[in-house]
Design a protein around this motif. Structure first.
Motif, PDB file in Angstrom:
ATOM      1  N   ALA A  92       0.866  -1.174   0.000  1.00  0.00           N
ATOM      2  CA  ALA A  92       0.000   0.000   0.000  1.00  0.00           C
ATOM      3  C   ALA A  92       0.907   1.229   0.000  1.00  0.00           C
ATOM      4  O   ALA A  92       1.601   1.501   0.977  1.00  0.00           O
ATOM      5  CB  ALA A  92      -0.907   0.016   1.232  1.00  0.00           C
ATOM      6  N   LYS A  94       2.027   5.066   0.054  1.00  0.00           N
ATOM      7  CA  LYS A  94       1.580   6.351   0.604  1.00  0.00           C
ATOM      8  C   LYS A  94       0.933   7.186  -0.500  1.00  0.00           C
ATOM      9  O   LYS A  94       1.488   7.293  -1.603  1.00  0.00           O
ATOM     10  CB  LYS A  94       2.785   7.090   1.192  1.00  0.00           C
ATOM     11  N   THR A 142      -5.046   3.751  -2.205  1.00  0.00           N
ATOM     12  CA  THR A 142      -4.774   4.641  -1.080  1.00  0.00           C
ATOM     13  C   THR A 142      -5.229   6.039  -1.471  1.00  0.00           C
ATOM     14  O   THR A 142      -5.460   6.324  -2.632  1.00  0.00           O
ATOM     15  CB  THR A 142      -3.280   4.653  -0.704  1.00  0.00           C
ATOM     16  N   GLY A 148      -5.247   2.816   3.691  1.00  0.00           N
ATOM     17  CA  GLY A 148      -4.369   1.871   3.021  1.00  0.00           C
ATOM     18  C   GLY A 148      -3.388   1.231   3.984  1.00  0.00           C
ATOM     19  O   GLY A 148      -3.008   0.066   3.819  1.00  0.00           O
ATOM     20  N   ALA A 178       2.936  -1.556   4.130  1.00  0.00           N
ATOM     21  CA  ALA A 178       2.380  -0.210   3.993  1.00  0.00           C
ATOM     22  C   ALA A 178       3.503   0.806   4.051  1.00  0.00           C
ATOM     23  O   ALA A 178       4.373   0.740   4.926  1.00  0.00           O
ATOM     24  CB  ALA A 178       1.361   0.074   5.097  1.00  0.00           C
TER      25      ALA A 178
END
Length: 819
Positions: A92, A94, A142, A148, A178
């Motif tokens: 995921a 940013k 996201t 996310g 993530a």
């Protein structure tokens, strides 16, 4: 490597064997990785610059793109995608690092120049990574900050479930990763997810925090990383802090290095950011003011030019490929890890460190300076290897052997499961909530492929939403077996709470955000892990609003699930306004990717549940159905708004036409005659009041009709879709609701009734130009009996009769005062 790291949690019986540590990259590979990082930074920056300064603008709006927020992740993402990741890993990204992601995919050949040139434009690469809108294999959408991040934790839980149930085949477990902006950790849903992850002993989860110490509006508070570390460690995570790059580590080993390290460790965030923006001369002045005349440390500073000093002071762990790879490759277990990576927002750009750089854009002059520094020739800005020092063939060969690029497609499929016929329970008086539980119980008794793939979940309201019988038969999911203590001790109890790896219910705490993120993760299992699951989640209807952001997020990702929300409306009379829903029918209508239903009778519910189990498995292929003009071939998720009010059930066998009407949104419970003066359209639990009112109205008005609405959402969607089709030239396009109302004479009035906001059905009068009076609930509820509340809010029989008089004035209704 000199980095702070907390020890990993002690291994448990649930831990997987140690992962083999990969071979460290060679010096040549590190040099290539550094070159690719530079290229990724250039491509991301140029993509944003092109969108804002070179692409023609027709509306004068700023396009944006977050050059600085992207730049802080260039090294981290290069280390991941070009060395660390394997095909089974999921990331995921940013939201503001979308340009970096697209640049990396461009180098892999998975993104096109055309889409990069149209970044943030129509059909171009998306502003924020999107599973459904982007073409370069985004794992998790996201954009709504924090979601996310938390999604990776629940995806890890879904992966564990798939493997525990023997559905993964020979696919290995991947890491759910993530990339987290430090300001995203202000989002409460992140910490709700952390606690849920601790309860479920999640593993194979990495959160890599871009600790640039800047947020949208400024510089973050001092000492925040200690708080983050404490929280993660309390939840059983290993914490790895990457603060110093290899240049800094080497400098600390020089005479005077300890004093420099101490100065860096105590420098306030705001000061460090300002000095980073000002550059080498400012660093020198400040360091000499604070550390000058101390012999060794002064000499350490003096040995470096301004440029070298600036490079040293900004060589944080999050920007050092070698340091990052060493930290990532050192993890040899499957327990969750938080990497706290110190970075500079805008690293490598003239915006670096400035507190206002979040949405800032480089000027054309600054971009030209960056072009010169990168060695990119004019007109060759999109060339993959332009300006790099290594031969193009060597770079291409390196990319071809990157582990992440191996293994073929990363989006999987799994065949749809056959849906058995579902029969309504025979109870003469029953609520839709109870009917739902009994239908699901019948599925639990069977051994159909569908029942084996259903996974239920609920935020601590399992029993009160009638999932108890299902759980009794199918058990609760956990990594290890755990017997029900009450059962073991022979204490009488209605429910057996036995946990095991084969259980099919995921019990959650009271956090609706976690519920929707769980449904999202399990509802993408077919695509992420190659094993189709059919998640069914229950909650109290008014609390949909608590998790609405995560529900929208789940639908945006095209996750597939069935949401059962009950009890609903003021019909939950004694509970009062805190537990009574008003707006949720409108949410069901407005939420894309979610088909909303509110049946009154349990035979309707059985038809709709059979439809729902099929609908959530549809893959978007096939010709559109011109019968209802709905996009049924694409499938989606389902929302059932149910009630705890027991209703007397009609004694009937539904015809195929009635079943089609129930699925399409409405059918005639009482067919109107040719001279109809009034129609009552009712949705949900207030149907008995509508039936009674129609019986009274019919004594004074001709050919009165009663329309049973099962889905205002689908009626409205079909109506608007048919109108669009006619505007495109399909002259004969007619929706289901238009066919239902077409025979009504123009003088006929419509009274709509729902235990929810009246606007839900208030549009019906516009379909064919009939007068309409919409009854519903617009204000917070009261406590009381059903009779009290229905009378107070104008939903009772008397209110319906009075509304009929208002829209069909004619002669007075004899029963108006009597009722």
């Amino acid at each position: 490597m000199d980095r702070h790291t907390s020890p990993p949690p002690a291994p448990s019986v649930l831990s997987a064997p140690l992962r083999p540590r990969p071979a460290p990259p060679s010096a040549a590979d590190l040099a290539i990785l550094a070159e690719l990082e530079r290229k990724v930074l250039w491509l991301a920056s140029w993509t944003i610059h092109n969108a804002n300064h070179l692409r023609p603008s027709t509306d004068g709006l700023k396009v944006g793109g977050h050059q600085a927020s992207s730049a802080s992740l260039a090294a981290i993402m290069s280390a991941l995608y070009f060395h660390v990741l394997r095909p089974e890993d999921r990331v995921a990204v940013k939201p503001h690092a979308s340009p970096i992601f697209h640049a990396i995919q461009y180098l892999f050949g998975r993104q096109t120049r055309e889409r990069l040139e149209h970044f943030r434009g129509f059909k171009g690469a998306q502003s924020y990574p999107s599973r459904t809108k982007d073409a370069d294999d985004v794992d998790f959408s996201t954009g709504s900050v924090g979601l996310g991040v938390a999604q990776t934790l629940f995806a890890s839980l879904a992966q564990d479930y798939v493997h525990a149930h023997g559905l993964a085949g020979d696919r290995p477990k991947g890491r759910m990763i993530a990339l987290v902006g430090d300001a995203e950790l202000d989002e409460g849903n992140v910490f709700e997810a952390l606690l849920e992850g601790w309860k479920h002993e999640v593993r194979n989860t990495w959160w890599i925090i871009d600790y640039n110490r800047q947020s949208l509006d400024g510089v973050v508070r001092e000492g925040l990383y200690e708080r983050f570390t404490g929280i993660f460690e309390a939840m059983g995570w290993q914490v790895v802090v990457l603060k110093y790059g290899t240049l800094q580590q080497a400098a600390f080993a020089e005479p005077g290095g300890a004093a420099l390290k101490s100065w860096i460790d105590t420098c306030p965030n705001a000061e460090y950011s300002a000095l980073t923006f000002q550059g080498g001369a400012a660093w020198r002045k400040r360091l000499m003011d604070d550390l000058g005349d101390q012999g060794e440390v002064s000499a350490l500073i003096a040995r470096r030019s301004d440029a070298e000093l600036s490079a040293l002071m900004t060589n944080l762990g999050g920007h050092d490929i070698a340091a990052l790879i060493a930290a990532f490759d050192a993890i040899d277990h499957d327990r969750p890890v938080a990497f706290l990576c110190y970075t500079v927002k805008g690293f490598g750009l003239p915006l670096a460190g400035h507190k206002d750089n979040h949405a800032g854009l480089m000027t054309p002059a600054q971009m030209e300076a960056l072009r010169a520094a990168m060695g990119v020739g004019e007109g060759r800005e999109w060339e993959p290897f332009e300006g790099l020092k290594r031969p193009a063939g060597e770079l291409a060969a390196f990319l071809d052997r990157v582990p992440f690029a191996q293994g073929g497609p990363r989006r999987f499929t799994d065949p749809a499961l056959a849906v058995p016929a579902l029969a309504p329970p025979p109870n003469p008086v029953i609520s839709t909530q109870a009917g739902f539980g009994l239908i699901l119980q019948d599925l639990a008794k069977g051994e159909s492929p569908l029942s084996d793939r259903i996974v239920t979940t609920s935020p601590d309201v399992t029993v009160s939403t009638n999932l108890g019988p299902w759980v009794n038969r199918r058990g609760l999911f956990a990594h290890a077996a755990l017997a029900d203590v009450f059962k073991r001790e022979r204490i009488p109890s209605t429910f057996a709470w036995e946990f095991s790896p084969k259980g099919q219910h995921v019990e959650l705490g009271i956090a609706e955000m976690n519920l929707f993120l769980t449904l999202s993760a399990f509802g993408l299992s077919h695509s992420l892990f190659g094993a189709r699951l059919v998640p069914v989640g229950t909650l109290y209807d008014p609390f949909i609003c608590r998790g609405l952001d995560a529900l929208n997020y789940a639908c945006y990702q095209d996750a597939r699930f069935i949401l059962v929300a009950t009890p609903s409306g003021i019909t939950l009379a004694p509970e009062g306004g805190a537990h009574q829903s008003i707006s949720t029918p409108l949410i069901g209508m407005a939420q894309d990717g979610l088909a909303a239903f509110e049946p009154a009778f349990v035979d309707e519910l059985a038809v709709l549940m059979e439809f729902a189990f099929d609908y959530v498995q549809r893959d978007g292929e096939g010709a559109g159905d011109e019968r209802n003009w709905l996009r049924d071939e694409t499938g989606g998720s389902i929302y059932f708004r149910l009630s705890t009010r027991p209703l007397e059930q009609p004694k009937r066998v539904l015809t195929e036409a009635q079943k089609r009407g129930i699925v399409d949104g409405a059918y005639w419970l009482r067919e109107p005659g040719p001279n109809c003066e009034v129609v009552v359209a009712v949705q949900g639990a207030v149907t008995p009041e509508a039936i009674a009112a129609v019986a009274l109205i019919a004594e004074d008005r001709r050919d009165v009709g009663l329309l049973a609405v099962t889905s205002a959402d689908r009626l409205n969607a079909g109506w608007t879709a048919a109108a669009r089709a006619r505007e495109r030239g399909f002259a004969g396009a007619t929706s289901h609701v238009e066919r239902l109302l077409e025979p009504l004479p123009r003088h006929c009035g419509i009274v709509s009734v729902i235990d929810g906001h009246p606007a839900t059905l208030g549009w019906l009068g516009a379909v064919a130009g009939h007068r309409l009076r919409a009854l519903g609930v617009e204000h917070f509820g009261q406590t009381g009996t059903l009779a009290d509340l229905y009378a107070h809010y104008g939903l009772d029989t008397a209110a319906i009769v009075a509304a009929a008089q208002a829209i069909s004035p004619g002669r007075p209704l004899r029963h108006l005062k009597a009722v």
